[in-house]
Motif scaffolding. Structure first.
Motif, PDB file in Angstrom:
ATOM      1  N   SER A 305       0.819  -1.217   0.000  1.00  0.00           N
ATOM      2  CA  SER A 305       0.000   0.000   0.000  1.00  0.00           C
ATOM      3  C   SER A 305       0.850   1.264   0.000  1.00  0.00           C
ATOM      4  O   SER A 305       0.350   2.353  -0.292  1.00  0.00           O
ATOM      5  CB  SER A 305      -0.928   0.006   1.219  1.00  0.00           C
ATOM      6  OG  SER A 305      -0.171  -0.003   2.419  1.00  0.00           O
ATOM      7  N   GLU A 307       3.594   1.534  -1.903  1.00  0.00           N
ATOM      8  CA  GLU A 307       4.328   1.536  -3.164  1.00  0.00           C
ATOM      9  C   GLU A 307       3.329   1.548  -4.318  1.00  0.00           C
ATOM     10  O   GLU A 307       2.257   0.945  -4.223  1.00  0.00           O
ATOM     11  CB  GLU A 307       5.208   0.287  -3.285  1.00  0.00           C
ATOM     12  CG  GLU A 307       6.288   0.169  -2.232  1.00  0.00           C
ATOM     13  CD  GLU A 307       7.016  -1.159  -2.317  1.00  0.00           C
ATOM     14  OE1 GLU A 307       8.250  -1.157  -2.265  1.00  0.00           O
ATOM     15  OE2 GLU A 307       6.338  -2.200  -2.442  1.00  0.00           O
ATOM     16  N   LEU A 308       3.686   2.198  -5.400  1.00  0.00           N
ATOM     17  CA  LEU A 308       2.864   2.181  -6.606  1.00  0.00           C
ATOM     18  C   LEU A 308       3.477   1.164  -7.565  1.00  0.00           C
ATOM     19  O   LEU A 308       4.351   1.483  -8.368  1.00  0.00           O
ATOM     20  CB  LEU A 308       2.812   3.570  -7.248  1.00  0.00           C
ATOM     21  CG  LEU A 308       1.913   3.702  -8.483  1.00  0.00           C
ATOM     22  CD1 LEU A 308       0.473   3.314  -8.159  1.00  0.00           C
ATOM     23  CD2 LEU A 308       1.974   5.119  -9.033  1.00  0.00           C
TER      24      LEU A 308
END
Length: 381
Positions: A305, A307-308
């Motif tokens: 959550s 990190e993209l």
């Protein structure tokens, strides 16, 4: 997050001789030595008498001798001789023993099983590098210790897209890859990262075949490029503690003609080409990785959550999840509780004898977390 009941590479086998060799793995101090028959043993490094380091002593008659008072321990961790202080020096108390850990030699490396599972429960060391002993491949080994968390290091070896940007030698390689031919089991991950050509097409002629075994924390990357010998880079990642990692990296190139992934025949590599790859990796590539990983935050693996992540991060994320799930099953060390005890109490990693004979021990085992992998990261940070 550090976990027990796994095989970890402690050293190249050639480094273990007739003098004790100290290693720290999972935050615990260990000692390696060969007995009179040349068999390698691994013990807790702390003498049960006064807590001295056994690695500071000598080996004699197949035993390791404590440098402080001369207590002699055999390869099973039992004290065989107390030269002074008891009436019968050859009959030490039953509690005069230190933990002993199973050892195997494979690929020219010393694997140590750190945990209390017996032989029927232990996972097997993966057959991930059969080329090493074949004689048909140029081979070389690099050993490095870096002040980077081991999960970050594992993820680095399962991240195909960093190569073009981090490594100067790879600027000519394609920027993009597409993941195909994907395989995932409880302990093993394999994926073909097919490289794009200038038109964005991909196939089997160029790319990176990535494999990861959580048993042994080992990643194998096979690089295929058209009309050039494939290169196999296998990294055995060993957690020294939460902040430091020991890496044993093997590099192989074929000596003779070989069939590539797409079925074409590719020439073998010369000894000079392999030596150049070894030097480049040792002197440049590993430091380029380190420069980025050293400044990556958080120090340990982030929650998804935070990190993209994109499609090409799939194998990286799967390697992370596989490692965390395995740690939960095998036993995660409560590092926070252990640190609070460290100044006043000795704690050792559990060994198989702790389970088969739980009594008659001087040193207690490390505390473990009774929680799942996500909580384990937070609690041990």
């Amino acid at each position: 997050m550090l976990f027990i009941n796994n095989w970890y590479v402690a050293a190249p086998a050639a480094e273990v001789g007739d003098r004790p060799l100290r290693r720290r793995i999972l935050g615990a101090d260990l000692v390696l030595f060969r007995d009179a028959d040349g068999v390698i043993h691994c013990l807790s490094d702390l003498c049960v008498h006064r807590g001295a380091s056994l690695a500071g002593g000598l080996c004699t008659g197949g035993r390791i001798v404590c440098p402080q008072h001369g207590w002699e321990f055999d390869g099973d961790g039992r004290c065989a001789l107390i030269p002074a202080g008891i009436r019968n020096p050859t009959e030490p108390p039953k509690r005069a023993r230190v933990p002993a850990y199973p050892v195997q030699e494979k690929y020219g490396l010393v694997f140590v099983f750190l945990g209390d599972q017996d032989e029927t429960q232990r996972p097997a060391i993966p057959d991930i590098m059969p080329e090493w002993d074949s004689g048909d491949w140029h081979s070389g080994l690099i050993v490095r210790e870096k002040d980077v968390n081991y999960i970050r290091m594992i993820e680095n070896y399962n991240d195909p897209c960093h190569v073009h940007y981090v490594h100067e030698f790879a600027k000519w390689l394609p920027k993009g890859v597409t993941i195909v031919d994907h395989e995932l089991t409880e302990h093993y991950l394999k994926a073909w990262h097919a490289a794009w050509d200038t038109q964005g097409n991909y196939g089997d002629s160029a790319g990176l075949l990535m494999e990861y075994h959580v048993v042994g924390c080992v990643s194998r990357n096979t690089n295929y490029q058209p009309d050039y010998p494939p290169q196999i880079v296998t990294a055995f990642v060993t957690p020294v503690d939460e902040h430091n990692t020991l890496i044993h990296m093997a590099l192989l190139m074929p000596k003779g003609e070989i069939t590539a992934r797409d079925g074409s025949r590719v020439r073998g590599a010369t000894a000079e080409e392999h030596a150049q790859l070894l030097a480049l990796t040792r002197d440049v590539v590993m430091d380029e990785d380190y420069a980025v990983l050293k400044t990556t935050r958080p120090v340990q693996a982030a929650r998804p959550s935070e990190e993209l992540l994109v499609e090409t991060d799939r194998t990286l994320l799967q390697a992370r999840r596989m490692t965390l799930a395995f740690a939960q099953r095998q036993g995660t060390i409560d590092r926070r509780a252990w640190r609070e005890l460290a100044d006043e109490q000795i704690r050792v990693l559990p060994c198989p004898a702790h389970r088969s004979d739980p009594k008659n021990w001087v040193h207690k085992t490390v505390p473990l977390l009774p929680c799942g992998p996500a909580t384990a990261i937070q609690a041990s940070a």
